[in-house]
Scaffold this active site. Sequence first.
Site, short mmCIF file in Angstrom:
data_model
loop_
_atom_site.label_atom_id
_atom_site.label_comp_id
_atom_site.label_asym_id
_atom_site.label_seq_id
_atom_site.Cartn_x
_atom_site.Cartn_y
_atom_site.Cartn_z
N GLU A 53 -9.75 -1.97 5.30
CA GLU A 53 -10.39 -1.71 6.58
C GLU A 53 -11.60 -2.63 6.76
O GLU A 53 -12.04 -3.28 5.81
CB GLU A 53 -10.86 -0.25 6.60
CG GLU A 53 -9.73 0.76 6.45
CD GLU A 53 -8.96 1.01 7.74
OE1 GLU A 53 -8.84 0.08 8.56
OE2 GLU A 53 -8.46 2.14 7.92
N ASP A 70 -7.58 -3.42 14.18
CA ASP A 70 -8.94 -3.83 13.82
C ASP A 70 -8.93 -4.99 12.81
O ASP A 70 -9.92 -5.27 12.15
CB ASP A 70 -9.72 -2.63 13.23
CG ASP A 70 -9.01 -2.00 12.04
OD1 ASP A 70 -7.96 -2.54 11.60
OD2 ASP A 70 -9.49 -0.98 11.52
N HIS A 108 -7.29 -5.24 9.99
CA HIS A 108 -7.17 -4.97 8.55
C HIS A 108 -5.85 -5.49 8.01
O HIS A 108 -4.84 -5.48 8.72
CB HIS A 108 -7.37 -3.48 8.23
CG HIS A 108 -6.29 -2.54 8.68
ND1 HIS A 108 -6.51 -1.50 9.55
CD2 HIS A 108 -4.98 -2.46 8.34
CE1 HIS A 108 -5.39 -0.82 9.72
NE2 HIS A 108 -4.44 -1.38 9.00
N ASP A 126 0.82 -1.22 0.00
CA ASP A 126 0.00 0.00 0.00
C ASP A 126 0.85 1.27 0.00
O ASP A 126 2.08 1.22 0.16
CB ASP A 126 -0.97 0.01 1.19
CG ASP A 126 -0.34 -0.51 2.48
OD1 ASP A 126 0.90 -0.49 2.59
OD2 ASP A 126 -1.08 -0.93 3.38
C1 GLP Z 1 -0.90 0.09 8.47
C2 GLP Z 1 -0.52 -0.68 7.20
C3 GLP Z 1 -0.71 -2.17 7.38
C4 GLP Z 1 -0.01 -2.63 8.64
C5 GLP Z 1 -0.62 -1.91 9.83
C6 GLP Z 1 -0.02 -2.34 11.15
O1 GLP Z 1 -2.25 0.28 8.58
N1 GLP Z 1 -1.29 -0.25 6.08
O2 GLP Z 1 -0.19 -2.86 6.25
O3 GLP Z 1 -0.14 -4.03 8.77
O4 GLP Z 1 -0.41 -0.52 9.65
O5 GLP Z 1 1.17 -1.68 11.40
P1 GLP Z 1 2.14 -2.02 12.58
O6 GLP Z 1 2.92 -3.21 12.13
O7 GLP Z 1 2.99 -0.81 12.74
O8 GLP Z 1 1.32 -2.33 13.77
#
Ligand code: GLP
Length: 262
Positions: free
Chosen positions: A146, A139, A141, A70
């Site tokens: 989402e 959540d 995702h 992303d």
């Molecule tokens: C963002 C990214 C996700 C990632 C999530 C969790 O929302 N788009 O791809 O998995 O954060 O991030 P973290 O690993 O910092 O908890």
Amino acid sequence: MKVIIQKDYETMCEWAAGHIAEAIRAQDPSRPFVLGLPTGSSPLGVYRRLIEKNRAGEITFRNVVTFNMDEYVGLPREHEQSYWYFMHDNFFDHIDIPRDQINILNGMAEDLEAECARYEEKIRSLGGIDLFLGGSGVDGHIAFNEPYTSLSSRTGVRDLTEDTKIVNSRFFGNDPELVPSRALSVGVATVTDSREVLLLISGHNKARALAAGVEGGVSSKWTISALQLHNNAIIACDEAACGELKVETYRYFRDVYRNERI
Ligand code: GLP
């Protein structure tokens, strides 16, 4: 779906990096190894270890093509919070991957829909993704899919929830207003079409997402739950993330995959 439970974040990353390195080494050299990659804090320990393995000559990325999950809409590459910047700073600048084998969605593209269609087509033209590494939001995702994003979604433009903007505001001076409201993201089905999916889930704040993804029904409320329908999906997690699992679920996975424990 396999759930591999490790003691803590570091051992989770060590296991995952070892698993990815083995998959890259096992690749038939006549075809590139196509690797899907995430941003976030979860993969940092894995990237660190893959860099070490590359420097030590244990693996090479010369035959690896990457696709990132992303990117924020409206942040230029050189913005420190763009995912392009994050990936180069934390990974690509330190490994031997040829630059033209790196693919990241362009959140500055004039025609965002066309950019997403191009990305899907490029993945397809390379024969699909061999291994998609990912994380999960609190959540549940995956990528920026989402809650209530269709489980058959493909790469497209996503609106971020207020919750995600608040969580990600830690990188934007703790001001959710500064977090872009939209992102480009691979779809849930883009991830589950991969031959293998490996998610990293670490820490108490991910415990509800892990429980919903593993024990709950398959539902777009928790896009992580799509992994239940995948024939080759692994969740690598740590003890802290297991806090909301039923004792019998926890014991089952600890027992079945005890030989994977570091
Ligand atoms: C963002 C990214 C996700 C990632 C999530 C969790 O929302 N788009 O791809 O998995 O954060 O991030 P973290 O690993 O910092 O908890």
